[in-house]
Design a protein around this motif. Structure first.
Motif, PDB file in Angstrom:
ATOM      1  N   PRO A 157       7.784  -3.488  10.671  1.00 16.71           N
ATOM      2  CA  PRO A 157       7.590  -2.175  10.893  1.00 16.71           C
ATOM      3  C   PRO A 157       8.753  -1.461  10.056  1.00 16.71           C
ATOM      4  O   PRO A 157       9.814  -0.705  10.620  1.00 16.71           O
ATOM      5  N   VAL A 158       8.560  -1.376   8.785  1.00 16.12           N
ATOM      6  CA  VAL A 158       9.612  -0.682   7.853  1.00 16.12           C
ATOM      7  C   VAL A 158       8.762   0.261   6.791  1.00 16.12           C
ATOM      8  O   VAL A 158       7.793   0.013   6.436  1.00 16.12           O
ATOM      9  N   ALA A 159       9.227   1.522   6.895  1.00 10.34           N
ATOM     10  CA  ALA A 159       8.742   2.637   6.004  1.00 10.34           C
ATOM     11  C   ALA A 159       9.702   3.043   5.010  1.00 10.34           C
ATOM     12  O   ALA A 159      10.862   3.227   5.259  1.00 10.34           O
ATOM     13  N   ASN A 160       8.929   3.060   3.851  1.00 14.21           N
ATOM     14  CA  ASN A 160       9.972   2.946   2.696  1.00 14.21           C
ATOM     15  C   ASN A 160       9.708   4.205   1.908  1.00 14.21           C
ATOM     16  O   ASN A 160       8.661   4.326   1.501  1.00 14.21           O
ATOM     17  N   ILE A 161      10.561   5.252   1.933  1.00 12.93           N
ATOM     18  CA  ILE A 161      10.453   6.452   1.354  1.00 12.93           C
ATOM     19  C   ILE A 161      10.821   6.498  -0.181  1.00 12.93           C
ATOM     20  O   ILE A 161      12.063   6.162  -0.433  1.00 12.93           O
ATOM     21  N   ILE A 162       9.991   6.867  -1.138  1.00 17.15           N
ATOM     22  CA  ILE A 162      10.388   7.008  -2.502  1.00 17.15           C
ATOM     23  C   ILE A 162       9.841   8.390  -2.889  1.00 17.15           C
ATOM     24  O   ILE A 162       8.709   8.979  -2.729  1.00 17.15           O
ATOM     25  N   ALA A 163      10.895   9.147  -3.439  1.00 14.02           N
ATOM     26  CA  ALA A 163      10.652  10.550  -3.784  1.00 14.02           C
ATOM     27  C   ALA A 163      10.134  10.620  -5.322  1.00 14.02           C
ATOM     28  O   ALA A 163      10.414   9.811  -6.022  1.00 14.02           O
ATOM     29  N   PHE A 164       9.236  11.727  -5.334  1.00 17.67           N
ATOM     30  CA  PHE A 164       8.670  11.795  -6.777  1.00 17.67           C
ATOM     31  C   PHE A 164       8.544  13.363  -7.367  1.00 17.67           C
ATOM     32  O   PHE A 164       8.793  14.130  -6.298  1.00 17.67           O
ATOM     33  N   ASP A 165       8.534  13.869  -8.422  1.00 16.75           N
ATOM     34  CA  ASP A 165       8.836  14.907  -8.807  1.00 16.75           C
ATOM     35  C   ASP A 165       7.321  15.642  -9.429  1.00 16.75           C
ATOM     36  O   ASP A 165       7.342  16.825  -9.301  1.00 16.75           O
ATOM     37  N   ASP A 166       6.489  14.843  -9.680  1.00 15.91           N
ATOM     38  CA  ASP A 166       5.083  15.497 -10.056  1.00 15.91           C
ATOM     39  C   ASP A 166       4.063  14.367 -10.004  1.00 15.91           C
ATOM     40  O   ASP A 166       4.382  13.368  -9.676  1.00 15.91           O
ATOM     41  N   ASP A 167       2.784  14.685 -10.039  1.00 15.39           N
ATOM     42  CA  ASP A 167       1.676  13.686  -9.766  1.00 15.39           C
ATOM     43  C   ASP A 167       1.585  12.825 -10.836  1.00 15.39           C
ATOM     44  O   ASP A 167       1.364  11.643 -10.332  1.00 15.39           O
ATOM     45  N   ASP A 168       1.992  13.025 -11.904  1.00 17.94           N
ATOM     46  CA  ASP A 168       1.972  11.762 -12.872  1.00 17.94           C
ATOM     47  C   ASP A 168       2.985  10.728 -12.408  1.00 17.94           C
ATOM     48  O   ASP A 168       2.539   9.487 -12.508  1.00 17.94           O
TER      49      ASP A 168
ATOM     50  N   ASN B  91       0.911  -1.350  -0.134  1.00 18.48           N
ATOM     51  CA  ASN B  91      -0.075  -0.019   0.068  1.00 18.48           C
ATOM     52  C   ASN B  91       0.935   1.256  -0.096  1.00 18.48           C
ATOM     53  O   ASN B  91       1.879   1.313   0.643  1.00 18.48           O
ATOM     54  N   ALA B  92       0.337   2.128  -0.910  1.00 18.79           N
ATOM     55  CA  ALA B  92       1.048   3.479  -0.791  1.00 18.79           C
ATOM     56  C   ALA B  92       0.461   4.621  -0.187  1.00 18.79           C
ATOM     57  O   ALA B  92      -0.624   4.667  -0.332  1.00 18.79           O
ATOM     58  N   LEU B  93       1.198   5.648   0.337  1.00 19.77           N
ATOM     59  CA  LEU B  93       0.610   6.940   0.819  1.00 19.77           C
ATOM     60  C   LEU B  93       1.454   8.158   0.165  1.00 19.77           C
ATOM     61  O   LEU B  93       2.660   7.826   0.347  1.00 19.77           O
ATOM     62  N   ILE B  94       0.560   8.891  -0.596  1.00 15.63           N
ATOM     63  CA  ILE B  94       1.348   9.915  -1.304  1.00 15.63           C
ATOM     64  C   ILE B  94       1.239  11.104  -0.384  1.00 15.63           C
ATOM     65  O   ILE B  94       0.152  11.499   0.132  1.00 15.63           O
ATOM     66  N   VAL B  95       2.535  11.762  -0.132  1.00 12.88           N
ATOM     67  CA  VAL B  95       2.554  13.012   0.574  1.00 12.88           C
ATOM     68  C   VAL B  95       2.945  14.131  -0.376  1.00 12.88           C
ATOM     69  O   VAL B  95       3.816  14.270  -0.936  1.00 12.88           O
ATOM     70  N   CYS B  96       2.081  15.172  -0.519  1.00 13.05           N
ATOM     71  CA  CYS B  96       2.198  16.360  -1.455  1.00 13.05           C
ATOM     72  C   CYS B  96       2.905  17.251  -0.822  1.00 13.05           C
ATOM     73  O   CYS B  96       3.293  17.367   0.430  1.00 13.05           O
TER      74      CYS B  96
END
Length: 489
Positions: free
Chosen positions: A388-399, A261-266
């Motif tokens: 209990p692992v949070a995986n951080i993935i950076a993104f540049d735009d909504d697409d 499951n993914a959580l998007i943080v704008c």
């Protein structure tokens, strides 16, 4: 016996026993180990294929009378069960917490939700269960819902009371019998707690069977010719095997499986609120939840600061025996699962992920962990960790965020945090997921909502609330005429 004097959660009740409406001796036993202490907690009966066969036969016989029981009498059983469970909630919650390795708040949450499930089941027999259809003059055309017969339920270890009862209660309420195989690591929370309250509430004997056992018992239940439906909650690999076997035997099957499951943080999100949401979604019950926040998609402009704050929070979360004091994380359920978590973290770090916090364990106690620089192809990106692992993935735009979220075979739960609800809703429309939460994390279930996923998260079915009539009954079309008409033959 009055309900108020019916004791629950007494291990001597089920020691070396199975449940078929009465507590019966079993030829074999299972020793249940408390994850936090590593010590034996209690011992229960172990069911094999022969016990499953006997249970199905008895359940089929009992189901016929139960389906014919007046609706108000069926409803009353669940009202009494809900009252009893609520009355002894603290006692039951403590044993659930010890058996599952969860904190006490998690045990209480399970009991509270179980009460709601029983109350909801009490309402179902009094609901309309059909429709009047349009037809030719002189013919009454009806479609009505009828019970399937005997429902086989196979439930997991993580939230065993809720994930068993969400099938057991509605299936019984609409007139079925149930054979329940709880995970052998959590037989009380996943089975005997339910047996105790329904038995005390007056459920007729033979309608509910609780059979802790191994894979052989599960296979026997799926293959049993007297069981037209299987409701399974558990891992995706096990679900694939059960779905294949159930399909071979032409059974209806409900598969509630894993998630990535993914959580998007704008970039417009409140960082403190976002970090709190991420920590809960990733670390509650040690991440051993199908809805756990497995991937955190963070806009690149805030990724470094959010990662720093999340790592600070992770390092401050106490890990330990929930029975010994106030902790945020308890133990992983067993060493097999611990090694699974450890291998994913270690392999991902070796592949280039950065370990920002955690990554260590003391016995079964695995520290809250943060990985950054997680990219596609890494195990932390691709696989369900169930730890209990949070995986951080950076993104540049909504697409890019949408592409990353949808880059998985799973499709269970997703969340989006943004100051713009409109933007979040537009993002959500593009995500392939069964559950969607705007301005919230991914772990949410009110047990009266349709719950289900797609792809590797399930076979598109849903359980809960309005989905239960569809799940545990079948349609029968009925037409009625005053007299048979003449036909041209």
């Amino acid at each position: 016996m009055p309900l108020s004097t019916t004791p629950l959660a007494q291990a001597e009740t089920w020691r070396d026993k199975l449940f078929d409406g009465d507590w019966i001796d079993a030829p074999d036993s299972l020793e249940v180990i408390e994850p936090a202490s590593g010590q034996p907690l209690h011992r229960v009966g172990k069911a094999g294929p022969e016990a499953v066969t006997r249970a199905v036969t008895r359940a089929r016989d009992a189901q016929r009378d139960w389906a014919a029981t007046p609706p108000r009498e069926r409803a009353a059983v669940f009202h009494r069960a809900a009252a009893l469970l609520q009355e002894q909630a603290d006692t039951v919650a403590r044993l659930i917490a010890r058996e599952t390795g969860g904190i006490l708040a998690k045990g209480r949450h399970e009991v509270n939700e179980a009460v709601v499930l029983l109350q909801r089941a009490a309402a179902m027999p009094l609901e309309a269960c059909g429709q009047v259809l349009p037809s030719a003059p002189g013919r009454l055309s009806l479609a009505r819902r009828l019970p399937l017969g005997v429902i086989g339920v196979i439930s997991p270890f993580n939230f065993p009371l809720v994930l068993s009862l969400r099938s057991v209660a509605p299936a019984l309420a609409v007139g079925n019998a149930v054979v329940l195989k709880p995970d052998p690591r959590t037989p009380f929370a996943g089975g005997f707690a339910i047996a105790e309250v329904l038995h005390a509430a007056g459920l007729p004997k033979g309608l509910l069977h609780v059979l802790p056992g191994g894979a052989d018992a599960g296979q026997a239940l799926v293959e049993a010719p007297g069981v037209p439906m299987i409701a399974f909650t558990g891992s995706t690999p096990a679900g694939r095997r059960i779905g294949e076997l159930a399909g071979k035997h032409l059974k209806k099957v409900s598969l509630e499986l894993g998630g990535k499951n993914a959580l998007i943080v704008c970039e417009d999100a409140d960082l403190d609120l976002a970090v709190s949401a991420i920590a809960f979604g990733a670390y509650f019950h040690q991440g051993q939840i199908c809805m756990a926040t497995g991937r955190v998609l963070v806009h690149r402009s805030i990724a470094d600061e959010l990662t720093r704050r999340l790592a600070d929070k992770a390092r401050q979360l106490p890990v330990g025996d929930p029975a010994a004091g106030e902790v945020a994380l308890g133990p992983i359920i067993d060493d097999t699962q611990l090694q699974h978590v450890k291998s994913i973290v270690d392999d991902s770090v070796a592949a280039g992920a950065a370990l920002e916090a955690g990554g260590t364990h003391d016995g079964l106690f695995y520290a809250a962990t943060v990985l950054s620089n997680v990219t596609p192809g890494m195990r932390a990106f691709e696989e369900e960790v169930f730890g209990p692992v949070a995986n951080i993935i950076a993104f540049d735009d909504d697409d890019e965020a949408v592409d990353r979220v949808n880059d998985t075979d799973y499709g269970l739960s997703a969340g989006i945090i943004s100051a713009s609800v409109g933007r979040a809703m537009a993002l959500g429309e593009r995500l392939h997921t069964g559950l969607l939460h705007i301005n919230d994390q991914t772990v949410a279930d009110e047990v009266i909502n349709p719950f289900g996923g797609t792809g590797a998260s399930g076979n598109g079915t849903s359980v809960g609330g309005p989905a239960d009539w569809e799940q545990y009954t079948h349609w029968q079309w009925v037409t009625i005429k005053d007299a048979p008409p003449p036909y041209p033959f």
